[in-house]
Design an enzyme around this catalytic site. Structure first.
Site, PDB file in Angstrom:
ATOM      1  N   HIS A   1      -6.700  -6.008   2.684  1.00  0.00           N
ATOM      2  CA  HIS A   1      -4.861  -7.128   3.057  1.00  0.00           C
ATOM      3  C   HIS A   1      -5.801  -7.217   5.029  1.00  0.00           C
ATOM      4  O   HIS A   1      -6.270  -6.932   5.721  1.00  0.00           O
ATOM      5  CB  HIS A   1      -4.074  -6.131   3.533  1.00  0.00           C
ATOM      6  CG  HIS A   1      -3.139  -6.899   3.126  1.00  0.00           C
ATOM      7  ND1 HIS A   1      -2.605  -7.453   4.846  1.00  0.00           N
ATOM      8  CD2 HIS A   1      -2.267  -7.452   2.502  1.00  0.00           C
ATOM      9  CE1 HIS A   1      -1.849  -8.324   4.829  1.00  0.00           C
ATOM     10  NE2 HIS A   1      -1.241  -8.305   3.365  1.00  0.00           N
TER      11      HIS A   1
ATOM     12  N   GLU B   1      -0.127  -5.697  -3.797  1.00  0.00           N
ATOM     13  CA  GLU B   1      -0.473  -5.975  -5.504  1.00  0.00           C
ATOM     14  C   GLU B   1      -0.327  -5.032  -6.574  1.00  0.00           C
ATOM     15  O   GLU B   1       0.009  -5.533  -7.579  1.00  0.00           O
ATOM     16  CB  GLU B   1      -1.070  -7.215  -5.420  1.00  0.00           C
ATOM     17  CG  GLU B   1      -0.787  -8.406  -4.740  1.00  0.00           C
ATOM     18  CD  GLU B   1      -0.677  -8.338  -2.806  1.00  0.00           C
ATOM     19  OE1 GLU B   1      -1.371  -7.641  -3.134  1.00  0.00           O
ATOM     20  OE2 GLU B   1       0.002  -9.240  -2.579  1.00  0.00           O
TER      21      GLU B   1
END
Length: 385
Positions: free
Chosen positions: A273, A326
């Site tokens: 991320h 996700e």
């Protein structure tokens, strides 16, 4: 590093404006080094675990959590806003069936533009705060209805009318499936929706604020945010992460698959991320939700997560690439019966609340966002021959 200069002082600016502070906000923040993010003064994860989507929607709109009376009134206010205007119903089928493949976010942009025109939404620059809030509530309420209707039409089914007696989360699952969902699925999806309402100055949120800073109407700003959100590096990864599980197939194939992807220069969707240097708190929460729901898919995902992290640590030493939101978002949505083509739309159905809150905050500033760039082309002026 690129050099951006104004008439007074040259300023070094990192690529992608990474960590550049562009404004102040009261809506929330992401503290990546701590693995923590918050909505106003509350932990976003704690809100996801304890509050409804309507509670958090109220918090973003009005700046405080509602009491029981305020929550009941808010639900009464937003429930009728879910219904589509007749002007949009008449063209929704054409929007849904356009193109060879289903493009729900493209359809959403088109439909919202029609809704804005049908409802006569005016530039936020010309509106008082109460009317801006009303427009933001309308757009946030009707977005899930549009997305569910587009999906069902594309599947050869009739759209399902929203029900005013269902919560926002339950209504989302109901409009997609035409069946009233069980409480466990509603709770799982609601926690996911709350956890994805906002997440700092990501690309789509910043885009919404740029458009709002021009004084444009709420729909224009949201449509621009949706365009940004549709990119696979932003909102389009939940289904891709699940596709990775499909490609791996069995736990023992994980190492070889990850090595092949890395050597080919491809990203491992669902890992790493740009903000978090530690585990994504949303991923941690969603892993727990998935494990509560249980099943072979969950067991497989947990095994794959462990091996992917191990291989990434070996091939990319010194880089922290833990699982992100996700990866388990796709698992949870699959377990709740949502089709993969609706994973990213589910994300958008909650994120629109955050976009609208940012639009309202930016509209109050009344200052256009107007950065500059460093010219790097041939020297000018040159003669025109």
């Amino acid at each position: 590093m690129s050099l951006v200069s104004d008439p007074v002082t040259p300023i070094e600016v990192p690529r992608g404006l990474k960590n550049v502070v562009v404004t102040e906000t009261q809506l929330g923040d992401v503290r990546g080094g701590e693995g923590f993010y918050h909505y106003r003064q509350y932990s976003a994860i704690e809100l996801a675990e304890r509050k409804s989507l309507e509670d958090v929607w109220y918090l973003f709109t009005y700046g405080q959590l509602p009491d029981s009376r305020q929550l009941a009134e808010f639900r009464t206010t937003v429930a009728p806003l879910r219904r589509l205007p007749d002007e949009v119903r008449s063209v929704l089928r054409s929007i849904a069936l356009a193109g060879a493949t289903f493009q729900p976010l493209a359809g959403l942009r088109t439909a919202l533009s029609l809704i804005g025109a049908a409802r006569g939404l005016k530039p936020v620059y010309d509106l008082d705060p109460a009317q801006r809030q009303a427009d933001a509530l309308l757009v946030s309420a009707v977005t899930p209805t549009v997305l569910a209707a587009l999906y069902r039409i594309r599947q050869g089914q009739e759209p399902v009318e929203p029900r005013e007696d269902l919560s926002a989360a339950a209504n989302w699952l109901y409009m997609v499936s035409a069946a009233v969902p069980d409480d466990r699925k509603v709770e799982a999806i609601e926690r996911y929706l709350v956890s994805t309402v906002d997440h700092g100055f990501n690309a789509s949120t910043f885009t919404a604020r740029v458009v709002a800073s021009t004084g444009a109407d709420v729909v224009a700003a949201v449509a621009a945010a949706i365009g940004s959100f549709s990119g696979p590096l932003h909102g389009g990864a939940p289904d891709r992460a699940l596709e990775a599980l499909d490609a791996i197939g069995t736990p023992e194939r994980t190492d070889a698959w990850v090595r092949a992807e890395i050597l080919a220069g491809r990203r491992i969707m669902g890992f790493g991320h740009p903000v978090y240097q530690t585990e994504d708190p949303r991923a941690r929460m969603l892993r727990g939700i998935a494990q509560d729901l249980g099943g072979e898919l969950v067991d497989f995902a947990v095994q794959v997560e462990r091996r992917v992290i191990a291989v990434l640590a070996e091939l990319k030493p010194g880089r922290e690439l833990p699982v992100n939101v996700e990866f388990y978002a796709g698992v949870v949505m699959e377990l709740c019966g949502l089709p993969r083509s609706m994973f990213t739309p589910t994300f958008a159905a909650s994120r629109v609340i955050g976009w609208c809150a940012n639009i309202l905050e930016q509209a109050a500033d009344r200052k256009i966002i107007r950065p500059i760039a460093r010219y790097a082309g041939p020297p000018a002026p040159q003669p025109v021959r």
